[in-house]
Write an enzyme that holds these catalytic residues in place. Structure first.
Site, PDB file in Angstrom:
ATOM      1  N   HIS A 257       0.774  -1.355   0.163  1.00 16.67           N
ATOM      2  CA  HIS A 257      -0.143  -0.098  -0.074  1.00 16.67           C
ATOM      3  C   HIS A 257       0.955   1.532   0.029  1.00 16.67           C
ATOM      4  O   HIS A 257       0.410   2.218   0.631  1.00 16.67           O
ATOM      5  CB  HIS A 257      -0.787  -0.014   1.170  1.00 16.67           C
ATOM      6  CG  HIS A 257      -2.033  -1.006   1.128  1.00 16.67           C
ATOM      7  ND1 HIS A 257      -3.049  -1.005   0.246  1.00 16.67           N
ATOM      8  CD2 HIS A 257      -2.193  -2.338   1.751  1.00 16.67           C
ATOM      9  CE1 HIS A 257      -3.684  -1.816   0.602  1.00 16.67           C
ATOM     10  NE2 HIS A 257      -3.446  -2.687   1.460  1.00 16.67           N
ATOM     11  N   ASP A 320      -1.014  -5.164   5.994  1.00 18.79           N
ATOM     12  CA  ASP A 320      -1.785  -5.937   5.233  1.00 18.79           C
ATOM     13  C   ASP A 320      -1.692  -6.021   3.793  1.00 18.79           C
ATOM     14  O   ASP A 320      -1.175  -5.118   2.930  1.00 18.79           O
ATOM     15  CB  ASP A 320      -3.488  -5.621   5.550  1.00 18.79           C
ATOM     16  CG  ASP A 320      -3.659  -4.141   5.051  1.00 18.79           C
ATOM     17  OD1 ASP A 320      -2.665  -3.323   5.130  1.00 18.79           O
ATOM     18  OD2 ASP A 320      -4.850  -3.858   4.413  1.00 18.79           O
ATOM     19  N   GLU A 321      -2.357  -7.153   3.243  1.00 15.78           N
ATOM     20  CA  GLU A 321      -2.272  -7.243   1.742  1.00 15.78           C
ATOM     21  C   GLU A 321      -0.809  -7.075   1.221  1.00 15.78           C
ATOM     22  O   GLU A 321      -0.851  -6.220   0.052  1.00 15.78           O
ATOM     23  CB  GLU A 321      -3.374  -6.409   1.297  1.00 15.78           C
ATOM     24  CG  GLU A 321      -4.816  -6.817   1.707  1.00 15.78           C
ATOM     25  CD  GLU A 321      -5.781  -5.698   1.413  1.00 15.78           C
ATOM     26  OE1 GLU A 321      -7.030  -6.253   0.889  1.00 15.78           O
ATOM     27  OE2 GLU A 321      -5.519  -4.420   1.134  1.00 15.78           O
ATOM     28  N   ALA A 322       0.049  -7.527   1.622  1.00 21.45           N
ATOM     29  CA  ALA A 322       1.545  -7.092   1.309  1.00 21.45           C
ATOM     30  C   ALA A 322       1.740  -8.095   0.012  1.00 21.45           C
ATOM     31  O   ALA A 322       3.010  -9.064   0.243  1.00 21.45           O
ATOM     32  CB  ALA A 322       2.720  -7.055   2.268  1.00 21.45           C
ATOM     33  N   HIS A 323       1.012  -8.305  -0.845  1.00 22.46           N
ATOM     34  CA  HIS A 323       1.103  -9.614  -1.791  1.00 22.46           C
ATOM     35  C   HIS A 323       2.220  -9.484  -2.766  1.00 22.46           C
ATOM     36  O   HIS A 323       2.590 -10.585  -3.352  1.00 22.46           O
ATOM     37  CB  HIS A 323      -0.248  -9.706  -2.794  1.00 22.46           C
ATOM     38  CG  HIS A 323      -1.452  -9.790  -1.751  1.00 22.46           C
ATOM     39  ND1 HIS A 323      -1.665 -10.422  -0.783  1.00 22.46           N
ATOM     40  CD2 HIS A 323      -2.718  -8.973  -2.158  1.00 22.46           C
ATOM     41  CE1 HIS A 323      -2.557 -10.456  -0.188  1.00 22.46           C
ATOM     42  NE2 HIS A 323      -3.716  -9.460  -1.018  1.00 22.46           N
TER      43      HIS A 323
END
Length: 508
Positions: A257, A320-323
């Site tokens: 993000h 979060d969401e550190a894909h």
């Protein structure tokens, strides 16, 4: 704002011009048990109290800040400008704020013919008692409070709301309006999401292009959410919130993000090339470069400046969401970054993904997933991690109420009022006992929001449900449903544009 002011004036002006005589007939007194969140113990009975223009507020100097808030609320509701005194004149009608043995945020509210007394060992408890008293005052004269006593204290220490400024910037005035509303339900933390792929919303002196570029016009979802908080703005919000016993929790999301930061500073990418700005709602594509030392200079500077600005104990570092970050890199990043928060005197707080790293055992994890099992989080809890509960399918206020809702998303499902209310933060997640749960928080993301009216429509009435889960020792849907329906006219009187859920029988 003009509409809201007009509504308030319309409610208050007749009361200023023609207050009801002392013996005027009026609506029955509000029941002591009608409060949201539900008090721990209610003992109704005895004579009622009649508030008049001659009533005074009695408070020691230490409680003057709470007395000021009470006087403001009474003036807005009734038109009366009550005097604040250290001692009440003999035989005076008084609302008394008094030191007592009830400590922390708990309070004891007693109502009799001569007055109302709120006792607590601290100002936070006195303030909570004032919020209860505000709900016990009727919406029209005569201003009668039912006799009896309330003994009250919170179930969880942390009761939070969350507002996303990154996807769409909300002004300081809008944030203050939100603080005013959430504090009436004894919510005591406001988590501000200050950075994301679409924008950077807090001034950082050591990296000035973050706001010059990431807070410029054209940032935000669909390019319509530009703006940022200066340090002066942020300090003012902290002071405003503190006066209402709300602690500001800032969040800078990382290592994912971060597209807005990388547009401003290309050296934060691995190849040194700035990515294009993003105004869409996709997630998971950006990552700080874990192997570059400039990454950690950047992170430490941001944490240091945020810690200097923030008197509260928590700094949220996202996670979060550190894909786009490999698992090994993610853990390496957290092992370096989580201790930096402690270095600057704060407790690290992050989304539940941070529990992959051993350093999270001294941190707080915010559970946002939709399941009821998370072995990684459960293992971290066994090692000492504490948890804030924010399951997306129950607490995310940006989820639509139903398929026809004009705002919001639905990836976590639809959340009507009963769904937001009918769960238990202390037993929701396997391996996370109530002793490990610090509290509950209701996030409101801003992909579809544009105004304070949008915030209100999505937050209320569901935030009241989450607030009750955080405060009250037990939940009872039918009781809450009735109390919420009776509360609706109070929102209407203040010009709050709440969602009139069909699950609730709203009073007119």
């Amino acid at each position: 704002m003009r509409k809201r002011l007009a509504v308030l004036l319309a409610c208050a002006l007749p009361l200023v011009l023609a207050p009801a005589p002392a013996d005027a007939a009026g609506p029955p007194a509000v029941a002591l048990s009608s409060v949201i969140p539900a008090p721990v113990e209610v003992r109704p009975g005895g004579p009622a109290f009649r508030l008049t223009a001659r009533t005074v507020i009695v408070a020691p100097p230490s409680a003057r800040p709470v007395a000021d808030r009470l006087a403001e609320a009474v003036r807005a509701a009734t038109g009366y400008r009550l005097a604040i005194l250290k001692h009440a004149p003999r035989h005076a009608s008084a609302i008394t704020l008094a030191p007592g043995r009830t400590g922390g945020e708990g309070y004891r509210l007693s109502v009799g013919r001569k007055g109302v007394t709120i006792r607590s060992g601290g100002n936070a408890g006195l303030f909570n008692g004032v919020q209860t008293l505000r709900q016990l005052l009727p919406l029209e004269a005569p201003w009668t409070v039912a006799g009896g006593e309330i003994v009250d204290r919170p179930r969880f220490a942390y009761r939070g709301a969350f507002l996303d400024l990154a996807r769409h910037f909300h002004t300081p005035a809008e944030i203050k309006q939100y603080i005013d509303e959430i504090s009436q339900f004894k919510v005591n933390h406001l988590h501000l999401h200050l950075s994301d792929d679409q924008g950077w919303r807090i001034q950082i002196d050591s990296w000035p292009r973050l706001t010059a570029v990431g807070g410029a016009a054209g940032t935000g979802v669909d390019g319509v959410g530009g703006g940022f908080l200066t340090k002066a703005d942020y300090r003012d919000l902290v002071r405003y919130a503190a006066a209402r016993y709300v602690t500001i929790v800032p969040e800078i999301d990382m290592p994912g993000h971060v597209n807005a930061a990388q547009v401003a500073y290309p050296e934060l990418t691995c190849d040194g090339v700035a990515p294009p700005p993003r105004t869409d709602t996709a997630v998971g594509y950006s990552s700080l470069c874990i192997g570059k030392e400039v990454t950690y200079r950047f992170v430490e500077d941001v944490i240091r400046e945020l810690a200097e600005l923030t008197p509260g104990p928590l700094i949220h570092i996202g996670g979060d969401e550190a894909h786009a970050t490999s698992e090994a890199d993610y853990i390496a990043f957290q092992q370096r970054v989580l201790p930096l928060v402690s270095k600057y005197g704060k407790t690290a707080y992050g989304w539940n993904e941070i529990t992959q790293a051993p350093a999270s055992h001294t941190a707080i994890a915010q559970y946002w997933n939709t399941g009821t099992t998370d072995p990684t989080l459960a293992a971290a809890v066994a090692a000492g991690t504490k948890v804030i509960m924010s399951p997306a399918n129950l607490t995310y206020l940006d989820m639509k109420y139903d398929p026809s809702t004009r705002l919001g998303l639905s990836w976590a499902g639809y959340i009507e009022v009963r769904k937001a209310y009918d769960w238990d933060p202390g037993t929701h997640l396997a391996g996370v006992p109530e002793s490990a749960v610090l509290g509950v928080e209701a996030p409101l993301w801003s992909e579809t929001l544009r105004s304070i009216e949008d915030i209100e429509f999505m937050a209320f009435p569901r935030l009241a449900a989450i607030a009750e889960l955080g405060w009250s020792p037990a939940r009872d849907w039918e009781s809450f449903r009735a109390r919420l329906g009776a509360y609706g006219p109070r929102w209407t009187a203040r010009g709050v544009g709440f969602y009139p859920s069909p699950q609730i029988d709203w009073a007119s």
